[in-house]
Design a protein around this motif. Structure first.
Motif: not given
Length: 98
Positions: A51-66
């Protein structure tokens, strides 16, 4: 003077955001069902992480190196303690030594 005033307002707002949990801000949208299937937590948090990914995108799509560095290694709920007013959990020390 305006820069100081703007910075003061920004810092005041950011403190207000951190004073609430992720869950509190998300339940305003659609109740517990905004993150949990049928409003109840799953046993493995897989539904919630998807559900997190469906709204916010995958971790590789999110801002920030972490986020990018941990893509495919950990899930959202490994770091984000959503029912507490804190930005991340102490789970980092399970892999990273201080």
């Amino acid at each position: 003077m305006l820069k100081v005033l703007g910075l003061t307002v920004l810092l005041s707002f950011s403190g207000a955001v951190l004073a609430t949990s992720v869950a509190d801000s998300h339940t305003e949208m659609a109740g517990c069902e905004s993150c949990h299937q049928d409003g109840a937590p799953s046993s493995d948090m897989a539904y919630e992480n998807e559900t997190c990914i469906s709204c916010h995108g995958s971790m590789k799509e999110l801002e920030g190196d972490a986020h990018k560095q941990h893509d495919g290694v950990i899930t959202c709920s490994d770091c984000h303690v959503v029912h507490e007013a804190s930005p991340a959990s102490g789970s980092c020390t399970s892999c990273h030594q201080p």
